[in-house]
Design an enzyme around this catalytic site. Structure first.
Site, PDB file in Angstrom:
ATOM      1  N   ASN A   7      19.808 -31.537 -67.552  1.00  0.00           N
ATOM      2  CA  ASN A   7      18.375 -31.244 -67.520  1.00  0.00           C
ATOM      3  C   ASN A   7      17.873 -31.580 -66.114  1.00  0.00           C
ATOM      4  OD1 ASN A   7      15.629 -31.190 -67.784  1.00  0.00           O
ATOM      5  ND2 ASN A   7      15.533 -32.493 -69.599  1.00  0.00           N
ATOM      6  N   ARG A  90      19.360 -26.948 -69.269  1.00  0.00           N
ATOM      7  CA  ARG A  90      17.973 -26.682 -69.636  1.00  0.00           C
ATOM      8  C   ARG A  90      17.299 -25.918 -68.502  1.00  0.00           C
ATOM      9  NH1 ARG A  90      12.794 -30.286 -68.611  1.00  0.00           N
ATOM     10  NH2 ARG A  90      11.306 -28.982 -69.710  1.00  0.00           N
ATOM     11  N   HIS A 179       8.197 -26.475 -73.460  1.00  0.00           N
ATOM     12  CA  HIS A 179       8.634 -27.454 -74.477  1.00  0.00           C
ATOM     13  C   HIS A 179       9.201 -26.748 -75.718  1.00  0.00           C
ATOM     14  CE1 HIS A 179       5.456 -30.712 -73.144  1.00  0.00           C
ATOM     15  NE2 HIS A 179       6.613 -30.868 -72.493  1.00  0.00           N
ATOM     16  N   ARG A 240      -2.249 -33.923 -66.038  1.00  0.00           N
ATOM     17  CA  ARG A 240      -2.670 -32.512 -65.974  1.00  0.00           C
ATOM     18  C   ARG A 240      -3.959 -32.306 -66.770  1.00  0.00           C
ATOM     19  NH1 ARG A 240       2.961 -29.988 -67.821  1.00  0.00           N
ATOM     20  NH2 ARG A 240       3.835 -32.051 -67.489  1.00  0.00           N
ATOM     21  N   GLU A 383      15.747 -32.852 -77.492  1.00  0.00           N
ATOM     22  CA  GLU A 383      15.997 -31.567 -76.836  1.00  0.00           C
ATOM     23  C   GLU A 383      17.451 -31.440 -76.413  1.00  0.00           C
ATOM     24  OE1 GLU A 383      12.508 -32.859 -74.741  1.00  0.00           O
ATOM     25  OE2 GLU A 383      12.044 -30.771 -74.287  1.00  0.00           O
TER      26      GLU A 383
END
Ligand code: ADP
Length: 413
Positions: A7, A90, A179, A240, A383
């Site tokens: 990842n 990923r 996601h 964010r 994940e």
């Protein structure tokens, strides 16, 4: 089959080595601050973890270090690279090209490169990871797993922006989501916890970490999600801003004299919990300050929970109901105060949190009250496992590797 899951983030590289048949996590680690003078590498499982200060100019160097740590030194996990059967990468942006995970070939690499415009830091880092693995393990098959592919089922009414249509035609400006691997995983696990086929369920999934996103999953199919063309859209997050009135952007650029890069930075790195509280992007620090009476910290909490609440309402409307709301990631899994605030006042919608279950700790669990029509479920996300499983499935299907398709979602140690 041993699958190395890579990842690659903009300045980090996380990895896990997983054995699928034994459902075992063999090794894991992270290279941080890749490309800076303070780069370091953590490697190994929990108590055997070692931290190494190491020079890493880029992700190519990072991969070389990871492979070295896996095969040598005090925390080595395997004797040689021959024990790695496949690599799963990923990839943040798969654009319109990828509605599922794929075996990596030169055409896939070219498309990931082309899509880098939509996720410059991430797709470029992933490409370096792919190239480095090809260099060190030329005969090992690799699979790309995209954050966006789960959301390729969104209908046009959900993924189009009401901008001039030509912009969509010219630049493919539309909602892609992010996601997706996490939402797919927690939706599958929630169905297993409820002991119902996912095809019979309407689910709202909430990934609430530093980055936050939600999805409406209707009978196993994603029909809407909160992140957009980029992961800046939607919910208020750690740093964010999420969705804001777009007219604010030219306004602050004009009044603060900011360039496009600066305003982008402001919305991505200086907003959200950090921007409102002025304290931190970490919800724990914001919580501590709010409990001491800090008004901006309290406001940040209120805004964050309200942002999630509004998406719950809109996704109930999108799907015409909901059977279960699923929470994951740092905030979703751990912050009982935030969960209490998110679900307060939702009783008229048949959503009732059980205070005691909300306070209890645990792994996968239901926290809704007996008389709640809608279940509230916590599922720790994984994940990496999904990436390993997709890699395994694709190799079995396409390369004829022995073993069955793993269609259940077993837990890793
Ligand atoms: P990411 O993977 O997106 O970087 P995580 O899923 O690790 O993020 O979530 C990080 C967030 O979870 C932080 O805001 C952190 O404060 C919050 N968090 C983690 N543990 C707790 C806890 N026990 N209570 C409240 N918030 C927590």
């Amino acid at each position: 089959m041993n699958v190395l899951v890579i990842n690659a983030g903009s300045s980090s590289l996380k990895y896990q080595l997983v054995n699928l048949e034994r459902k075992e996590l063999i090794a894991k680690g992270i290279c941080e601050r890749v490309g800076s003078n303070s780069a370091f590498h953590k490697h190994g499982l929990d108590e055997n973890e070692v931290v190494i200060d190491a020079k890493m100019a880029d992700h190519d160097d990072a991969i070389a270090l990871v492979l070295e740590s896996l095969t040598s030194g005090s925390a080595k996990a395997i004797d040689s690279l021959d024990e790695i059967d496949a690599v799963g990468h990923r990839i943040v942006q798969g654009g319109k090209y990828f509605d599922r995970s794929v075996l990596i070939d030169e055409d896939v690499v070219a498309k990931i490169d082309e899509l880098a415009e939509l996720a410059p830091l991430h797709n470029k880092a992933a490409l370096m990871g792919i190239r480095a693995c090809q260099k060190h393990m030329p005969s090992v098959p690799m699979v790309a797993v995209f954050d966006t592919s789960f959301f390729q089922t969104l209908p046009p009414k959900a993924y189009m922006y009401p901008l001039p249509y030509e912009l969509y035609e010219k630049y493919a400006i539309r909602k892609y989501g992010a996601h997706g691997t996490s939402h797919r995983y927690i939706a599958e696990r929630a169905a297993a916890v409820l002991d119902e086929p996912i095809e019979d369920l309407k689910l709202i999934t909430c990934h609430l970490g530093n980055g936050c996103s939600m999805a409406a999953i209707d009978h196993g199919v994603a029909v809407d999600t909160s992140m957009g063309l980029t992961p800046l859209d939607g919910l208020m997050m750690g740093t964010r801003c999420g969705a804001i009135d777009p007219a604010i952007v030219p306004f602050i650029m004009e009044h603060e004299g900011l360039s496009t890069a600066e305003v982008n930075d402001l919305m991505n790195k200086k907003s959200g919990l950090l921007g409102i509280s002025g304290i931190s992007n970490d919800l724990r620090s914001v919580r501590d300050a709010s409990e001491k009476g800090d008004e901006r910290a309290m406001l940040a909490y209120d805004m964050y929970s309200n942002s999630v609440k509004k998406y719950i309402g809109s996704y109930i409307a999108v799907m015409g109901g909901v059977d279960a709301i699923v929470l994951t990631a740092g905030v979703g899994e751990n912050c009982k105060k935030m969960r209490r605030m998110i679900f307060s006042g939702l009783q008229p919608l048949g959503i009732i949190l059980d205070e005691e279950k909300n306070r209890a700790r645990g792994f996968e669990r239901e926290i809704s009250s007996e008389n709640s029509q809608v279940k509230i479920i916590i599922i720790p996300t994984n994940e990496e496992y999904m990436i390993a499983r997709d890699t395994y499935d694709i190799l079995h299907e396409k390369v004829g590797v022995e073993g069955g398709v793993l269609d259940e979602v077993p837990m890793l140690a």
